[in-house]
Design an enzyme around this catalytic site. Structure first.
Site, PDB file in Angstrom:
ATOM      1  N   CYS A   2       0.586  -1.294  -0.303  1.00  0.00           N
ATOM      2  CA  CYS A   2       0.132  -0.014  -0.330  1.00  0.00           C
ATOM      3  C   CYS A   2       0.876   1.378  -0.155  1.00  0.00           C
ATOM      4  O   CYS A   2       2.453   0.927   0.023  1.00  0.00           O
ATOM      5  CB  CYS A   2      -0.908   0.097   1.704  1.00  0.00           C
ATOM      6  SG  CYS A   2      -1.603  -1.468   1.559  1.00  0.00           S
ATOM      7  N   ARG A  27       1.038   2.017  -5.613  1.00  0.00           N
ATOM      8  CA  ARG A  27       1.194   0.909  -5.525  1.00  0.00           C
ATOM      9  C   ARG A  27      -0.059   0.222  -4.697  1.00  0.00           C
ATOM     10  O   ARG A  27       0.875  -0.743  -3.732  1.00  0.00           O
ATOM     11  CB  ARG A  27       2.328   1.733  -3.448  1.00  0.00           C
ATOM     12  CG  ARG A  27       3.020   2.236  -4.011  1.00  0.00           C
ATOM     13  CD  ARG A  27       3.966   3.390  -2.380  1.00  0.00           C
ATOM     14  NE  ARG A  27       4.134   2.538  -1.808  1.00  0.00           N
ATOM     15  CZ  ARG A  27       5.121   1.617  -1.730  1.00  0.00           C
ATOM     16  NH1 ARG A  27       6.514   1.579  -2.299  1.00  0.00           N
ATOM     17  NH2 ARG A  27       5.708   1.154  -0.608  1.00  0.00           N
ATOM     18  N   TRP A  71      -3.826  -1.770  -1.021  1.00  0.00           N
ATOM     19  CA  TRP A  71      -3.028  -3.521  -2.135  1.00  0.00           C
ATOM     20  C   TRP A  71      -3.736  -3.925  -1.257  1.00  0.00           C
ATOM     21  O   TRP A  71      -2.894  -4.631  -0.324  1.00  0.00           O
ATOM     22  CB  TRP A  71      -2.524  -3.121  -3.119  1.00  0.00           C
ATOM     23  CG  TRP A  71      -1.778  -4.353  -3.117  1.00  0.00           C
ATOM     24  CD1 TRP A  71      -2.143  -4.649  -4.822  1.00  0.00           C
ATOM     25  CD2 TRP A  71      -1.012  -5.804  -3.250  1.00  0.00           C
ATOM     26  NE1 TRP A  71      -1.723  -4.938  -5.700  1.00  0.00           N
ATOM     27  CE2 TRP A  71      -1.069  -6.190  -4.695  1.00  0.00           C
ATOM     28  CE3 TRP A  71      -0.584  -6.007  -2.009  1.00  0.00           C
ATOM     29  CZ2 TRP A  71      -1.094  -7.446  -5.119  1.00  0.00           C
ATOM     30  CZ3 TRP A  71      -0.184  -7.846  -2.615  1.00  0.00           C
ATOM     31  CH2 TRP A  71      -0.619  -8.028  -3.841  1.00  0.00           C
ATOM     32  N   ASN A  97       1.486   0.201   6.077  1.00  0.00           N
ATOM     33  CA  ASN A  97       1.635  -1.078   4.654  1.00  0.00           C
ATOM     34  C   ASN A  97       2.557  -1.904   5.698  1.00  0.00           C
ATOM     35  O   ASN A  97       3.347  -1.603   6.275  1.00  0.00           O
ATOM     36  CB  ASN A  97       3.028   0.522   4.023  1.00  0.00           C
ATOM     37  CG  ASN A  97       3.460  -0.934   2.810  1.00  0.00           C
ATOM     38  OD1 ASN A  97       4.364  -0.061   2.183  1.00  0.00           O
ATOM     39  ND2 ASN A  97       2.801  -1.572   2.134  1.00  0.00           N
ATOM     40  N   GLY A  98       2.181  -3.265   5.050  1.00  0.00           N
ATOM     41  CA  GLY A  98       2.726  -3.767   5.315  1.00  0.00           C
ATOM     42  C   GLY A  98       1.571  -5.196   5.400  1.00  0.00           C
ATOM     43  O   GLY A  98       1.118  -5.458   4.995  1.00  0.00           O
ATOM     44  N   GLU A 467       9.310 -11.095 -21.243  1.00  0.00           N
ATOM     45  CA  GLU A 467       8.767 -10.120 -20.913  1.00  0.00           C
ATOM     46  C   GLU A 467       8.086  -9.132 -21.434  1.00  0.00           C
ATOM     47  O   GLU A 467       7.032  -8.650 -21.736  1.00  0.00           O
ATOM     48  CB  GLU A 467      10.285  -8.647 -21.413  1.00  0.00           C
ATOM     49  CG  GLU A 467      10.024  -7.414 -21.002  1.00  0.00           C
ATOM     50  CD  GLU A 467       9.618  -7.401 -19.546  1.00  0.00           C
ATOM     51  OE1 GLU A 467       8.938  -6.015 -19.396  1.00  0.00           O
ATOM     52  OE2 GLU A 467       9.305  -8.331 -18.880  1.00  0.00           O
ATOM     53  N   LYS A 471       4.640  -7.784 -20.687  1.00  0.00           N
ATOM     54  CA  LYS A 471       4.152  -6.902 -20.469  1.00  0.00           C
ATOM     55  C   LYS A 471       2.283  -6.870 -20.613  1.00  0.00           C
ATOM     56  O   LYS A 471       1.440  -5.400 -20.759  1.00  0.00           O
ATOM     57  CB  LYS A 471       4.604  -5.972 -21.915  1.00  0.00           C
ATOM     58  CG  LYS A 471       6.382  -5.404 -21.048  1.00  0.00           C
ATOM     59  CD  LYS A 471       5.706  -3.998 -20.020  1.00  0.00           C
ATOM     60  CE  LYS A 471       6.181  -4.043 -18.761  1.00  0.00           C
ATOM     61  NZ  LYS A 471       6.647  -5.170 -17.526  1.00  0.00           N
ATOM     62  N   GLU A 474       0.004  -7.418 -18.422  1.00  0.00           N
ATOM     63  CA  GLU A 474      -0.306  -6.701 -17.068  1.00  0.00           C
ATOM     64  C   GLU A 474      -1.141  -6.238 -17.547  1.00  0.00           C
ATOM     65  O   GLU A 474      -1.675  -5.372 -16.390  1.00  0.00           O
ATOM     66  CB  GLU A 474       1.363  -6.217 -17.162  1.00  0.00           C
ATOM     67  CG  GLU A 474       2.718  -7.276 -16.399  1.00  0.00           C
ATOM     68  CD  GLU A 474       3.729  -5.770 -15.803  1.00  0.00           C
ATOM     69  OE1 GLU A 474       4.439  -5.663 -14.689  1.00  0.00           O
ATOM     70  OE2 GLU A 474       4.318  -5.823 -17.044  1.00  0.00           O
ATOM     71  N   HIS A 490       7.115 -29.149 -28.280  1.00  0.00           N
ATOM     72  CA  HIS A 490       7.530 -30.273 -26.856  1.00  0.00           C
ATOM     73  C   HIS A 490       6.322 -29.234 -25.965  1.00  0.00           C
ATOM     74  O   HIS A 490       5.934 -29.732 -24.795  1.00  0.00           O
ATOM     75  CB  HIS A 490       8.704 -29.756 -26.528  1.00  0.00           C
ATOM     76  CG  HIS A 490      10.037 -29.899 -27.269  1.00  0.00           C
ATOM     77  ND1 HIS A 490      10.339 -31.342 -27.669  1.00  0.00           N
ATOM     78  CD2 HIS A 490      11.224 -29.516 -26.950  1.00  0.00           C
ATOM     79  CE1 HIS A 490      11.167 -31.347 -28.338  1.00  0.00           C
ATOM     80  NE2 HIS A 490      12.149 -29.738 -27.710  1.00  0.00           N
ATOM     81  N   LYS A 589       3.011  -1.407  -8.274  1.00  0.00           N
ATOM     82  CA  LYS A 589       4.347  -1.176  -8.447  1.00  0.00           C
ATOM     83  C   LYS A 589       5.386  -2.361  -8.108  1.00  0.00           C
ATOM     84  O   LYS A 589       6.467  -2.485  -8.688  1.00  0.00           O
ATOM     85  CB  LYS A 589       5.121   0.078  -8.405  1.00  0.00           C
ATOM     86  CG  LYS A 589       6.331   0.832  -8.962  1.00  0.00           C
ATOM     87  CD  LYS A 589       5.903   0.886 -10.556  1.00  0.00           C
ATOM     88  CE  LYS A 589       7.279   0.601 -10.827  1.00  0.00           C
ATOM     89  NZ  LYS A 589       7.100   0.401 -12.266  1.00  0.00           N
TER      90      LYS A 589
HETATM   91  C1  BG6 Z   1       5.559  -6.038  -9.866  1.00  0.00           C
HETATM   92  C2  BG6 Z   1       5.754  -5.024 -10.841  1.00  0.00           C
HETATM   93  O1  BG6 Z   1       4.963  -5.563  -8.765  1.00  0.00           O
HETATM   94  O2  BG6 Z   1       7.285  -6.257  -8.719  1.00  0.00           O
HETATM   95  C3  BG6 Z   1       6.723  -4.988 -11.989  1.00  0.00           C
HETATM   96  O3  BG6 Z   1       4.353  -5.127 -10.923  1.00  0.00           O
HETATM   97  C4  BG6 Z   1       8.166  -5.298 -11.046  1.00  0.00           C
HETATM   98  O4  BG6 Z   1       6.591  -4.580 -12.283  1.00  0.00           O
HETATM   99  C5  BG6 Z   1       8.155  -6.263  -9.898  1.00  0.00           C
HETATM  100  O5  BG6 Z   1       8.799  -5.821 -11.990  1.00  0.00           O
HETATM  101  C6  BG6 Z   1       9.725  -6.715  -9.318  1.00  0.00           C
HETATM  102  O6  BG6 Z   1       9.449  -5.314  -8.721  1.00  0.00           O
HETATM  103  P1  BG6 Z   1      11.102  -4.823  -8.254  1.00  0.00           P
HETATM  104  O7  BG6 Z   1      10.977  -3.042  -8.362  1.00  0.00           O
HETATM  105  O8  BG6 Z   1      11.528  -5.548  -7.523  1.00  0.00           O
HETATM  106  O9  BG6 Z   1      12.075  -4.260 -10.190  1.00  0.00           O
END
Ligand code: BG6
Length: 594
Positions: A2, A27, A71, A97-98, A467, A471, A474, A490, A589
């Protein structure tokens, strides 16, 4: 994870809290709330984004307040479970947060003592515990409460009759911004920039007692002195700057991010980590740890280190390393983390340190927990990244990894010079991709109508296929999987049909012929193929349905141009599907809880 914020000053705090929460939404954004201290404590909470809270909130007066954007970890995103949480009398309010891992046990104890709980959250035990120890002094009550809490927390607390705020940290990030006649705390830097660039990073076990004119830090009951850091980020860095989304802005910042990374690069420099760090040939190799997008940067680095330095590299998900009985036998480790706060990464760093592993952290955030845990830290100069989907931070990670590897004496001199000159041209190559944006957007429109996609790559671009798939998953919610191209036959071939397009990354290196064979195999199962091909590749063009040309970089640095292309493909596919690009559902994030 959060975002929390707290303000003590002389200005009406409500608009300040709401603006700050908007800067922390990456966050978590499933619900939000504020508490404002005036004669009493006024609280307003709502589900959804901060703008919903802003619209529904009555106007509170007061110059002290705390706020939260959530979150959810314990209890669904509802108004009752949203923060702030209060004690029985409503004279105390807390944002957190935690995760408090022993909250059930504490809750049962407090219920036996007559406390009434309203929510399903772990957090709500905190205001009730503080109430239990409160005898007129908030600092003392918080100091007595903290040893009872197990797990991770960054908290901000206000109390009726006290013109100050108390904050504390253990595991989750917390930064104090030092203003003039005002002080502001937050989970991260962006909301502070409007007020100051002078900050104090709280460490685990520290408590901050904050008034509008003073900031006192104490640990184990004794006052301590903390260093003040000056942040080199500007307020514009955390604004959209006229772009529709932070993601598109951050994609467009990449030529400059690359330019900044390479402009002062001097290959004769002594590398931050030398020969002994990388492990010895045939002996213990190197471990790379990361999560999410950063893990894919690790896969590219593995390929480059093994090809250029002939050293075995293990790339592991940090979340997997944490719960292993035995620590992986590695000489040393590189930890890749944009935020420097991802709990899975921090837990595994502590585990590796306990096993005498020397750790180099590559992170984008100065003062982050990872940078303070690591033996050495290399900063990616990407600037603040606010879109949940990582873009420029990934490219900056690749640049720092290439630069670090190319400083190593074992690298073949000819190859070193070729790659360095290629990296010096990379800002232009990246701009070329952006100049081709409208064509990529057309290809994205085509992909946006499908619900299943495959991404394939080989060699150094295997990680980029993963990746690309991540993307588009996500932000556009299309189910996509990345594969090493040779693996399709396979098993995954079973899923190929005419409405399962395949995005193929074709690199003119030792994998070229095999890649074309794989494309022919895919085509023979009627799946449409969009291929990323180089300017001078005219073979692949004949085999596929759509092409996106990428500049002729060195094959070893091709992940950079291929990634920027796939970022744009995902961005526009999400746009055509009307997705909330910067705040995709269920994500955050960086996740500061395990
Ligand atoms: C996720 C993010 O929570 O954490 C991703 O949505 C990110 O974008 C991943 O790649 C790892 O985060 P970080 O800050 O450790 O690189």
């Amino acid at each position: 994870m959060c975002g929390i914020v707290g303000y003590v000053g002389n200005k009406p705090t409500q608009p300040i809290l709401l603006r700050a929460l908007k800067k922390l939404e990456y966050r978590g954004y499933d619900s939000a709330g504020i508490a404002v201290l005036d004669r009493g404590i006024s609280i307003h909470k709502d589900t959804g984004r901060v703008e919903i809270l802003e619209r529904s909130a009555p106007m509170f007066s007061g110059v002290i307040g705390i706020g939260h954007t959530r979150w959810a970890t314990h209890g669904e995103p509802t108004k009752v479970n949203a923060h702030p949480h209060v004690d029985c009398t409503g004279k105390l309010a807390v944002v957190h947060n935690g995760v408090i891992t022993n909250y059930q046990q504490l809750k049962e104890e407090l219920i036996r003592e007559g406390h009434k709980f309203l929510s399903e959250t772990d957090t709500e035990v905190i205001p009730h515990l503080i109430e239990k120890y409160y005898a007129g002094d908030l600092e003392t009550a918080v100091t007595e409460t903290l040893p009872r809490l197990k797990g991770s927390y960054a908290i901000a607390v206000i109390a009726k009759t006290e013109n100050r705020m108390v904050v504390a940290k253990n595991g989750s990030p917390l930064v104090i911004g030092l203003g003039t006649n005002e002080n502001i705390v937050a989970s991260d830097i962006p909301p502070l920039l409007e007020y100051t660039n002078r900050v104090i990073y709280l460490d685990d076990g520290e408590i901050g007692i904050i008034t509008k004119d003073t900031v006192k830090i104490s640990k184990s009951g004794r006052e301590i002195t903390k260093s003040i850091s000056v942040v080199d980020w500007k307020i514009d860095d955390v604004e959209k700057g006229g772009y529709d989304h932070f993601m598109l802005k951050e994609i467009h910042e990449q030529p400059n991010v690359i330019r900044k990374a390479i402009i002062n690069y001097d290959p004769s420099l002594t590398p931050m980590v030398g020969g002994d760090f990388w492990g010895n040939k045939g002996g213990k190799g190197l471990l790379i740890l990361a999560c999410g997008t950063s893990y894919h940067a690790g896969l590219v680095a593995k390929y480059a280190i093994e090809e250029l330095m002939d050293i075995p590299v293990l790339v592991e998900f940090a979340s997997e390393v944490n719960h292993r009985e035995r620590v992986i036998p590695a000489a040393n480790a590189i930890v890749l983390t944009q935020s420097g706060e991802t709990a899975d990464v921090l837990v595994s760093m502590k585990k590796l340190k306990a096993a005498n592993c020397s750790i180099l952290a590559i992170t984008n955030v100065r003062g982050s927990s990872a940078s303070r845990l690591a033996n050495k830290t290399l900063y990616t100069q990407a600037g603040p990244e606010l879109s949940v989907a990582a873009t420029k931070s990934f490219i900056a990670q690749l640049m720092e990894l290439y630069k670090l590897i190319l400083l190593q004496p074992v690298v073949n001199e000819g190859l070193r010079q070729q790659l360095i000159s290629d990296l010096r041209l990379m800002p232009n190559y990246a701009q070329q991709i952006l100049d081709n944006e409208s064509h990529i957007s057309d290809c994205a429109m085509y992909l946006s109508q499908y619900s299943n996609l495959f991404y394939i790559g080989r060699g150094i671009n295997y990680g980029i296929a993963l990746e690309g798939a991540l993307k588009i998953k996500e932000i556009s919610y299309i189910h996509a999987e990345g594969f090493a191209a040779g693996e399709l036959k396979h098993g995954p071939f079973a899923l190929l049909q005419k409405d399962t397009p395949v995005v193929a990354i074709v690199n003119q290196d030792s994998t070229y012929d095999a890649m074309l064979t794989n494309i022919k195999e895919v085509k023979s199962r009627k799946s449409p193929v969009i291929a990323l091909i180089r300017e001078d590749d005219h073979e692949t063009e004949k085999l596929v349905d759509m092409i996106i040309r990428v500049p002729n970089t060195h094959s070893m640095s091709s992940p950079i141009v291929n990634t920027i292309t796939l970022q744009l493909l995902a961005y526009y596919a999400a746009k055509y599907r009307g997705c909330p690009i910067d705040f995709p559902r269920n994500l955050a994030k960086s996740v500061t809880v395990e």
